[in-house]
Design an enzyme around this catalytic site. Structure first.
Site, PDB file in Angstrom:
ATOM      1  CD  GLU A 245      -0.574  -9.025   3.997  1.00  0.00           C
ATOM      2  OE1 GLU A 245      -0.024  -8.737   2.921  1.00  0.00           O
ATOM      3  OE2 GLU A 245      -1.038  -7.602   4.389  1.00  0.00           O
TER       4      GLU A 245
ATOM      5  CG  ASN B  43      -1.712  -9.641  10.831  1.00  0.00           C
ATOM      6  OD1 ASN B  43      -2.745  -9.756  11.554  1.00  0.00           O
ATOM      7  ND2 ASN B  43      -1.201  -7.801  10.080  1.00  0.00           N
TER       8      ASN B  43
ATOM      9  CD  GLU C 211      -2.845  -4.700   8.031  1.00  0.00           C
ATOM     10  OE1 GLU C 211      -2.919  -4.254   7.642  1.00  0.00           O
ATOM     11  OE2 GLU C 211      -1.734  -5.525   8.971  1.00  0.00           O
TER      12      GLU C 211
ATOM     13  CG  ASP D 121      -9.180  -0.790   5.521  1.00  0.00           C
ATOM     14  OD1 ASP D 121      -7.964   0.440   5.557  1.00  0.00           O
ATOM     15  OD2 ASP D 121      -9.227  -1.820   5.406  1.00  0.00           O
TER      16      ASP D 121
HETATM   17  O1  G3I Z   1       8.832   7.113   3.469  1.00  0.00           O
HETATM   18  C1  G3I Z   1       8.911   6.812   2.720  1.00  0.00           C
HETATM   19  C2  G3I Z   1       9.658   7.685   1.367  1.00  0.00           C
HETATM   20  O2  G3I Z   1      11.326   8.559   2.171  1.00  0.00           O
HETATM   21  C3  G3I Z   1       9.973   7.495   0.107  1.00  0.00           C
HETATM   22  O3  G3I Z   1      10.780   8.591  -0.744  1.00  0.00           O
HETATM   23  C4  G3I Z   1       8.865   6.662  -0.245  1.00  0.00           C
HETATM   24  C5  G3I Z   1       9.286   6.241  -2.264  1.00  0.00           C
HETATM   25  O4  G3I Z   1       9.857   5.054  -1.516  1.00  0.00           O
HETATM   26  O5  G3I Z   1       8.709   5.712   0.451  1.00  0.00           O
HETATM   27  C6  G3I Z   1       7.332   6.159   1.783  1.00  0.00           C
HETATM   28  O6  G3I Z   1       7.754   4.668   2.211  1.00  0.00           O
HETATM   29  C7  G3I Z   1       5.987   4.520   1.364  1.00  0.00           C
HETATM   30  C8  G3I Z   1       5.477   4.467   3.346  1.00  0.00           C
HETATM   31  O7  G3I Z   1       4.423   3.666   2.991  1.00  0.00           O
HETATM   32  C9  G3I Z   1       4.914   5.425   3.711  1.00  0.00           C
HETATM   33  O8  G3I Z   1       3.851   6.238   2.748  1.00  0.00           O
HETATM   34  C10 G3I Z   1       6.533   3.183   0.809  1.00  0.00           C
HETATM   35  O9  G3I Z   1       7.145   2.942  -0.065  1.00  0.00           O
HETATM   36  C11 G3I Z   1       5.283   2.374   0.605  1.00  0.00           C
HETATM   37  O10 G3I Z   1       5.822   1.187   0.519  1.00  0.00           O
HETATM   38  C12 G3I Z   1       4.062   2.307   2.401  1.00  0.00           C
HETATM   39  O11 G3I Z   1       3.261   1.799   1.896  1.00  0.00           O
HETATM   40  C13 G3I Z   1       2.760   1.156   3.069  1.00  0.00           C
HETATM   41  C14 G3I Z   1       2.180  -0.429   2.561  1.00  0.00           C
HETATM   42  O12 G3I Z   1       2.089  -0.989   3.664  1.00  0.00           O
HETATM   43  C15 G3I Z   1       3.639  -1.674   2.393  1.00  0.00           C
HETATM   44  O13 G3I Z   1       4.729  -0.959   3.863  1.00  0.00           O
HETATM   45  C16 G3I Z   1       1.230   1.587   3.533  1.00  0.00           C
HETATM   46  O14 G3I Z   1       1.815   3.022   3.961  1.00  0.00           O
HETATM   47  C17 G3I Z   1       0.947   0.414   4.506  1.00  0.00           C
HETATM   48  O15 G3I Z   1      -1.125   1.261   4.834  1.00  0.00           O
HETATM   49  C18 G3I Z   1       0.523  -0.435   3.949  1.00  0.00           C
HETATM   50  O16 G3I Z   1      -0.072  -1.425   5.173  1.00  0.00           O
HETATM   51  C19 G3I Z   1      -0.584  -3.247   4.929  1.00  0.00           C
HETATM   52  C20 G3I Z   1      -0.135  -3.617   5.576  1.00  0.00           C
HETATM   53  O17 G3I Z   1       1.357  -3.052   6.415  1.00  0.00           O
HETATM   54  C21 G3I Z   1       0.051  -5.046   6.038  1.00  0.00           C
HETATM   55  N1  G3I Z   1      -2.042  -5.436   5.856  1.00  0.00           N
HETATM   56  C22 G3I Z   1      -2.247  -4.651   4.221  1.00  0.00           C
HETATM   57  C23 G3I Z   1      -1.524  -2.913   4.263  1.00  0.00           C
HETATM   58  C24 G3I Z   1      -1.806  -2.297   3.100  1.00  0.00           C
HETATM   59  O18 G3I Z   1      -1.846  -2.577   2.653  1.00  0.00           O
END
Ligand code: G3I
Length: 315
Positions: A128, A169, A233, A235
């Protein structure tokens, strides 16, 4: 027969999905991941703030769990993602010195890619990098190093694992406009400098009835670079309230996108971004949308799943 097996029978490398410690703790999800998919992208455990939250302190617990699970189940891994403006710890964001940031990037990538050398099929090396208007997105990487952070990242990844396929990506490459134009220019420039880049990941987070019909032409345009292309990715979100008509439309749209990859030689595979609508990132992030995936909240196959099987099963 699994989606992955059917995709391979069509000469593709895989049908993939995301996995992480959350879905590995969910038997319904893990069962479907095991039986239907062959390539896995860690949803978050390989991101910078999960791996090197403070300088020099690497935490591979979760990413090791994911890689070990994949190996045990004879699956492949797409590493995600090395350089991205999101999930960057403050200590990295605060860097202003070129030489320092160069060292930090090379060290991070060297450690992460090196750890999984030979065990990761491909890496989303940079993720991105563009704004919607085709200009470079503001990030510590671009602020301090300009565009040079991109070849730097690819060279570091290639050095750490010469056999991994290295991808750039991006999202919203699904329709014509300045973003895909900028991507095409960037790829051309990287290729002219013999930067070790092997693939383009087009995320394809699609909106039903809006950004789907142009996917085939855009995928063809990306494939004209002669690099590998992958839908990374996928959906297809539906505007709430979800009804049978919208689900039927979604089926057609999944068929169209699957067919688009099948019809392009250098499209190597399709990866979804989730198994069940229950676990998708969409409803919590974009609350006016819902139900983007192939299994519903009760892990039942939706008509869209049958649509994909129909396209893959056809001789
Ligand atoms: O697991 C931790 C937990 O231990 C902690 O207490 C909590 C609060 O900080 O965070 C949890 O981790 C979260 C993780 O998802 C697991 O749920 C992160 O905060 C959160 O930022 C993370 O979000 C992910 C997001 O990217 C940012 O990294 C999403 O799962 C994921 O689906 C999303 O995926 C992105 C791709 O990487 C790039 N393209 C877009 C796509 C959708 O946004």
């Amino acid at each position: 027969e699994s989606l992955n097996a059917m995709m391979k029978a069509k000469g593709k490398l895989y049908f993939g999905n995301i996995v992480d410690t959350n879905t590995l703790a969910e038997p319904n999800a893990t069962e479907i991941l095991k039986t239907e998919f062959g390539m896995f992208t860690p949803e978050y455990s390989m991101k910078w703030n999960f791996i090197q939250a403070s300088q020099g302190k690497f935490t591979f617990d979760n990413s090791d769990k994911v890689v070990d699970w994949a190996r045990k189940n004879d699956k492949q891994i797409r590493g995600h993602t090395l350089v991205w403006h999101q999930n960057i710890p403050d200590w990295v964001d605060a860097i202003t010195d070129k030489a320092n940031l160069t060292k930090v990037i090379e060290n991070h990538i060297g450690k992460v890619v090196g750890r999984y050398r030979g065990r990761v099929y491909a890496w989303d090396v940079v993720n991105e990098v563009f704004n919607e208007n085709g200009t470079f997105r503001n990030s510590v990487f671009h602020r301090v190093l300009g565009q040079d952070f991109i070849p730097l990242a690819f060279e570091a990844a290639h050095k750490a694992d010469p056999n991994a396929r290295l991808y750039i990506n991006e999202y919203n490459l699904d329709f014509p406009g300045p973003k895909i134009d900028a991507m095409m220019n960037l790829i051309q420039s990287l290729q002219s400098k013999n930067v070790p880049i092997h693939g383009i990941g087009t995320q394809s987070h699609l909106t039903s009835n809006k950004t789907v019909d142009t996917v085939p032409a855009q995928l063809k345009r990306l494939a004209s670079t002669k690099l590998d292309v992958a839908i990374t990715e996928l959906d297809i979100r539906l505007k709430r309230p979800v009804d049978d008509a919208k689900l039927a439309k979604q089926k057609q749209e999944y068929e169209l996108v699957t067919r688009a990859c099948l019809e392009i030689n250098n499209c190597v595979g399709v990866s979804m971004w989730g198994v069940s609508d229950k676990d998708s990132w969409i409803p919590s992030t974009l609350p006016e949308f819902d139900a983007p995936l192939l299994w519903n909240k009760k892990f039942e196959r939706k008509v869209a799943y049958k649509g994909v099987v129909g396209v893959l099963g056809n001789p």
